[in-house]
Design a protein around this motif. Sequence first.
Motif, mmCIF file in Angstrom:
data_model
loop_
_atom_site.group_PDB
_atom_site.id
_atom_site.type_symbol
_atom_site.label_atom_id
_atom_site.label_comp_id
_atom_site.label_asym_id
_atom_site.label_seq_id
_atom_site.Cartn_x
_atom_site.Cartn_y
_atom_site.Cartn_z
ATOM 1 N N VAL A 170 9.251 16.758 -83.487
ATOM 2 C CA VAL A 170 9.329 15.357 -83.893
ATOM 3 C C VAL A 170 9.201 14.472 -82.650
ATOM 4 N N CYS A 171 8.689 13.254 -82.852
ATOM 5 C CA CYS A 171 8.623 12.289 -81.746
ATOM 6 C C CYS A 171 9.408 11.035 -82.126
ATOM 7 N N PHE A 172 10.005 10.419 -81.135
ATOM 8 C CA PHE A 172 10.732 9.159 -81.330
ATOM 9 C C PHE A 172 10.077 8.066 -80.482
ATOM 10 N N LEU A 173 9.958 6.890 -81.066
ATOM 11 C CA LEU A 173 9.530 5.713 -80.297
ATOM 12 C C LEU A 173 10.651 4.680 -80.406
ATOM 13 N N PHE A 174 11.135 4.221 -79.264
ATOM 14 C CA PHE A 174 12.254 3.271 -79.262
ATOM 15 C C PHE A 174 11.818 1.895 -78.761
ATOM 16 N N ASP A 175 12.260 0.858 -79.444
ATOM 17 C CA ASP A 175 12.175 -0.531 -78.988
ATOM 18 C C ASP A 175 10.854 -0.891 -78.329
ATOM 19 N N TYR A 176 9.767 -0.582 -79.031
ATOM 20 C CA TYR A 176 8.450 -0.923 -78.496
ATOM 21 C C TYR A 176 8.182 -2.413 -78.660
ATOM 22 N N TYR A 177 7.773 -3.066 -77.557
ATOM 23 C CA TYR A 177 7.231 -4.415 -77.751
ATOM 24 C C TYR A 177 5.930 -4.643 -77.006
ATOM 25 N N LYS A 178 5.708 -3.933 -75.894
ATOM 26 C CA LYS A 178 4.375 -3.962 -75.298
ATOM 27 C C LYS A 178 4.156 -2.730 -74.440
ATOM 28 N N GLY A 179 2.890 -2.526 -74.089
ATOM 29 C CA GLY A 179 2.547 -1.346 -73.287
ATOM 30 C C GLY A 179 1.791 -0.328 -74.121
ATOM 31 N N THR A 180 1.514 0.814 -73.512
ATOM 32 C CA THR A 180 0.703 1.844 -74.163
ATOM 33 C C THR A 180 1.589 2.907 -74.798
ATOM 34 N N ILE A 181 1.394 3.120 -76.096
ATOM 35 C CA ILE A 181 2.143 4.164 -76.802
ATOM 36 C C ILE A 181 1.400 5.484 -76.611
ATOM 37 N N PRO A 182 2.085 6.521 -76.129
ATOM 38 C CA PRO A 182 1.402 7.811 -75.949
ATOM 39 C C PRO A 182 0.855 8.339 -77.285
ATOM 40 N N ASP A 183 -0.221 9.110 -77.182
ATOM 41 C CA ASP A 183 -0.768 9.748 -78.383
ATOM 42 C C ASP A 183 0.203 10.799 -78.878
ATOM 43 N N HIS A 184 0.191 11.027 -80.166
ATOM 44 C CA HIS A 184 0.985 12.145 -80.664
ATOM 45 C C HIS A 184 0.211 12.855 -81.755
ATOM 46 N N VAL A 185 0.525 14.141 -81.896
ATOM 47 C CA VAL A 185 -0.219 14.937 -82.874
ATOM 48 C C VAL A 185 0.361 14.702 -84.266
ATOM 49 N N PRO A 186 -0.515 14.702 -85.304
ATOM 50 C CA PRO A 186 -0.038 14.418 -86.658
ATOM 51 C C PRO A 186 0.977 15.441 -87.178
ATOM 52 N N GLU A 187 0.970 16.651 -86.580
ATOM 53 C CA GLU A 187 1.913 17.692 -87.049
ATOM 54 C C GLU A 187 3.358 17.313 -86.756
ATOM 55 N N LYS A 188 3.551 16.461 -85.761
ATOM 56 C CA LYS A 188 4.916 16.040 -85.436
ATOM 57 C C LYS A 188 5.146 14.642 -85.989
ATOM 58 N N PRO A 189 6.064 14.507 -86.968
ATOM 59 C CA PRO A 189 6.342 13.159 -87.468
ATOM 60 C C PRO A 189 6.828 12.260 -86.332
ATOM 61 N N LEU A 190 6.474 10.988 -86.411
ATOM 62 C CA LEU A 190 6.918 10.003 -85.422
ATOM 63 C C LEU A 190 7.932 9.080 -86.084
ATOM 64 N N VAL A 191 9.107 8.992 -85.501
ATOM 65 C CA VAL A 191 10.120 8.062 -86.019
ATOM 66 C C VAL A 191 10.215 6.893 -85.047
ATOM 67 N N VAL A 192 9.994 5.697 -85.572
ATOM 68 C CA VAL A 192 9.989 4.486 -84.754
ATOM 69 C C VAL A 192 11.316 3.757 -84.966
ATOM 70 N N PHE A 193 12.072 3.600 -83.900
ATOM 71 C CA PHE A 193 13.376 2.941 -83.995
ATOM 72 C C PHE A 193 13.304 1.531 -83.418
ATOM 73 N N VAL A 194 13.920 0.594 -84.134
ATOM 74 C CA VAL A 194 14.065 -0.774 -83.626
ATOM 75 C C VAL A 194 15.569 -1.037 -83.528
ATOM 76 N N SER A 195 16.031 -1.487 -82.359
ATOM 77 C CA SER A 195 17.478 -1.733 -82.229
ATOM 78 C C SER A 195 17.874 -3.088 -82.782
ATOM 79 N N HIS A 196 17.022 -4.088 -82.574
ATOM 80 C CA HIS A 196 17.306 -5.432 -83.103
ATOM 81 C C HIS A 196 16.048 -6.282 -83.036
ATOM 82 N N ARG A 197 16.152 -7.493 -83.558
ATOM 83 C CA ARG A 197 14.950 -8.288 -83.812
ATOM 84 C C ARG A 197 14.411 -9.060 -82.601
ATOM 85 N N HIS A 198 15.117 -9.092 -81.481
ATOM 86 C CA HIS A 198 14.657 -9.893 -80.344
ATOM 87 C C HIS A 198 13.272 -9.462 -79.865
#
Length: 241
Positions: free
Chosen positions: A18-46
Amino acid sequence: MKVTYIYHSGFFVEMENVCFLFDYYKGTIPDHVPEKPLVVFVSHRHGDHYNPKIFELAQEGKGVHYVIPKDVPYKRELDMYEKKGVPLAEYITVVRRNETQSLALPNGVTVDMEMLASTDEGVAYLLKCEGKTVYHAGDLNLWVWREESKQYNHNMQANYFRELNKLKDMKIDAAFVPLDPRQGEDAFGGLEAFMEYARPEKVYPMHCWKKYSIIRQFLDKHPEYAGQIVKIEREGQEFLQ
Ligand SMILES: [Zn+2]
């Protein structure tokens, strides 16, 4: 696991299944393979923790899931993507402070999530998955400011240590913790307390506003943490642990 520093408080964590993405707002997101689900976490709305662009990942059909506190404004995106035939609502888990939830992913992986109450807005995430513990503080920090009242800073201390107590003596494999140069002489307090309470294997300082020299300054004061604190120097840097 592989940790990629994206920008500010944004990190990409690749685990076994599994892959986790935390608090993304800018920059390059690494590629990930479709076999591994990606869970995107947002801590808050700022704006420095949430960018609605994260929902573009859902269009790629790569098994993306979103974990979002209830006060994050994403309803407009729901409509927008619904019209494009992307059933975004199905991919979103809404969370609240002081609750626990289990996220069962289609490939059989389960992510046990505890949401701590941030001392700013939203939540901090304490995740257990594949036998590992991952902590992303969001903006849960000891936000003491010289210009604030004694009462404000006193309440801040109380609220911060109440949450830290939940991590007392806990072994954490990867922890993402704010270290904010804007706080001047008080910048180290939150991370110092975290190091005293929890038992982290690796700590990735974040929310540095690109002033990564603060990490070196922290280590100059605390050489005892040299094996734990990760020296982030640039965006896109990868760390294997
Ligand atoms: Zn922030």
